[in-house]
Design an enzyme around this catalytic site. Structure first.
Site, PDB file in Angstrom:
ATOM      1  N   TYR A 117      -1.227   4.591  -3.998  1.00  0.00           N
ATOM      2  CA  TYR A 117      -2.226   5.728  -3.831  1.00  0.00           C
ATOM      3  C   TYR A 117      -3.547   4.845  -3.885  1.00  0.00           C
ATOM      4  O   TYR A 117      -4.173   4.862  -4.805  1.00  0.00           O
ATOM      5  CB  TYR A 117      -2.172   7.141  -4.596  1.00  0.00           C
ATOM      6  CG  TYR A 117      -1.183   7.776  -4.542  1.00  0.00           C
ATOM      7  CD1 TYR A 117      -0.223   7.749  -3.527  1.00  0.00           C
ATOM      8  CD2 TYR A 117      -0.563   8.378  -5.676  1.00  0.00           C
ATOM      9  CE1 TYR A 117       1.110   8.501  -3.566  1.00  0.00           C
ATOM     10  CE2 TYR A 117       0.395   9.213  -5.652  1.00  0.00           C
ATOM     11  CZ  TYR A 117       1.439   9.028  -4.537  1.00  0.00           C
ATOM     12  OH  TYR A 117       2.391   9.956  -4.690  1.00  0.00           O
ATOM     13  N   HIS A 143       9.874   4.457  -5.810  1.00  0.00           N
ATOM     14  CA  HIS A 143       9.023   5.018  -4.992  1.00  0.00           C
ATOM     15  C   HIS A 143       9.462   4.627  -3.438  1.00  0.00           C
ATOM     16  O   HIS A 143       9.434   3.620  -2.976  1.00  0.00           O
ATOM     17  CB  HIS A 143       7.595   4.628  -4.909  1.00  0.00           C
ATOM     18  CG  HIS A 143       6.529   5.565  -4.257  1.00  0.00           C
ATOM     19  ND1 HIS A 143       5.166   5.333  -4.585  1.00  0.00           N
ATOM     20  CD2 HIS A 143       6.725   6.862  -3.769  1.00  0.00           C
ATOM     21  CE1 HIS A 143       4.478   6.172  -3.698  1.00  0.00           C
ATOM     22  NE2 HIS A 143       5.354   7.175  -3.291  1.00  0.00           N
TER      23      HIS A 143
END
Length: 329
Positions: A65, A149
């Site tokens: 992010y 992830h």
């Protein structure tokens, strides 16, 4: 009409058989990494402060992010808080490094990010390095939950070494719970079946518009005692405001999806319930779901989501949605 007891943002639930707990509503921090639009530093701090104000005590982040920006901002905002007052998850699989001469950051939807690059790596050394780097950016001495992830193209590496490394870190007490976070349910279902996971984070696959996880992931998690955190409950916008031009899973919604969402909104309106409230509460009708994760880019969005989460909803609304063929289950 009979109302169910309203949900509480701050209600805590355990993840699997671990000692880690999460609040029923949780904060995702992709917007704090400048997803699609820049967020000023002070607004990022306001988002976290507002989350505490409304009772949110679980925060999810990732190196991906904003190539570390979300972790840095979250860490600064949490620095003033008692470490025992919140649960924190981050993710592994993408290492960050400084840009080389002449290299540019691959934005991947994020803007105004630090000069870093991402590199996929699910090796044992990389997973440990990834967590250590996250701790540095967060300014923390521990992370409660570590998630693999988006290993969509790296399933073999997860089976060969990725899961085993996370399991070892859990055994060593470096993290309290382990799992995986993805935008699909099929691979997560295989991981739950084959590994001892505490939690999976599934985005966009169990919502009012897409209940595909009900066919595979949720039953397997129930069978294995693995908790589920659901993200993407608005399917990137359509369920927040079903108007022409709204997005569904980050692409313009087609006519069929728009019509379905508008039919849901009209039915909800007849019961005095905003569509957004139905969308954010729907996943927790499944007992295996421990938390609903929402991303917010300003204080107002935090408070709006919390109010929607605690909006009383009559059981008759869910019955009506199912009777009209608008819910799969």
């Amino acid at each position: 009409m009979s109302d169910n007891p309203p949900l509480s943002v701050s209600a805590r639930r355990p993840l699997g058989r671990s000692a880690v707990t999460v609040t029923a509503l949780s904060l995702g921090t992709a917007p704090l990494g400048n997803l699609f639009a820049a967020v000023p530093d002070e607004h990022a701090a306001d988002v976290v402060d507002a989350a505490f104000d409304v009772g949110i005590g679980y925060f999810d982040t990732a190196p991906h992010y904003g190539v570390g920006l979300a972790e840095e901002r979250l860490g600064r905002a949490l620095a003033r808080r008692d470490r025992g007052s919140f649960t924190l998850s981050t993710k592994v699989g993408r290492l960050l490094r400084p840009l080389r001469d002449g290299e540019r950051t691959d934005a991947e939807g994020f803007v105004d990010t630090p000069p870093r690059a991402r590199e996929w790596d699910f090796s044992a050394a990389a997973i440990r390095s990834c967590l250590e780097a996250s701790l540095d950016r967060l300014g923390m001495d521990r992370i409660d939950i570590a998630l693999l992830h988006d290993p969509d193209e790296h399933e073999r590496e997860v089976y060969e070494v990725g899961y085993a490394t996370l399991a070892q870190l859990r055994e060593e007490g470096v993290v309290g719970a382990i799992g995986a976070g993805m935008n699909q349910s099929a691979m997560l279902t295989r991981f739950v079946r084959d590994f001892d996971l505490d939690v999976v984070l599934c985005a966009g696959r169990y919502s009012l518009l897409d209940q595909s996880a009900l066919a595979d992931l949720l039953p397997e998690c129930e069978r294995r005692g693995t908790s589920v955190v659901i993200g993407g409950v608005y399917n990137s916008g359509l369920l927040a405001n079903p108007k022409p031009g709204a997005t569904f899973d980050y692409a313009p919604a087609d006519a069929a999806a728009l019509k379905r969402a508008q039919a849901m909104a009209e039915l909800c309106d007849g019961f005095g319930v905003p569509l957004k409230a139905a969308a954010v509460q729907f996943p927790l009708r499944q007992p295996v779901v421990a938390s609903v994760l929402v991303g917010c880019r300003n204080e107002a969005e935090v408070r709006e989501n919390a109010a929607a989460f605690e909006q009383p909803i009559p059981e008759e609304l869910w019955t009506a949605l199912a009777a009209c063929g608008l819910l799969a289950g």
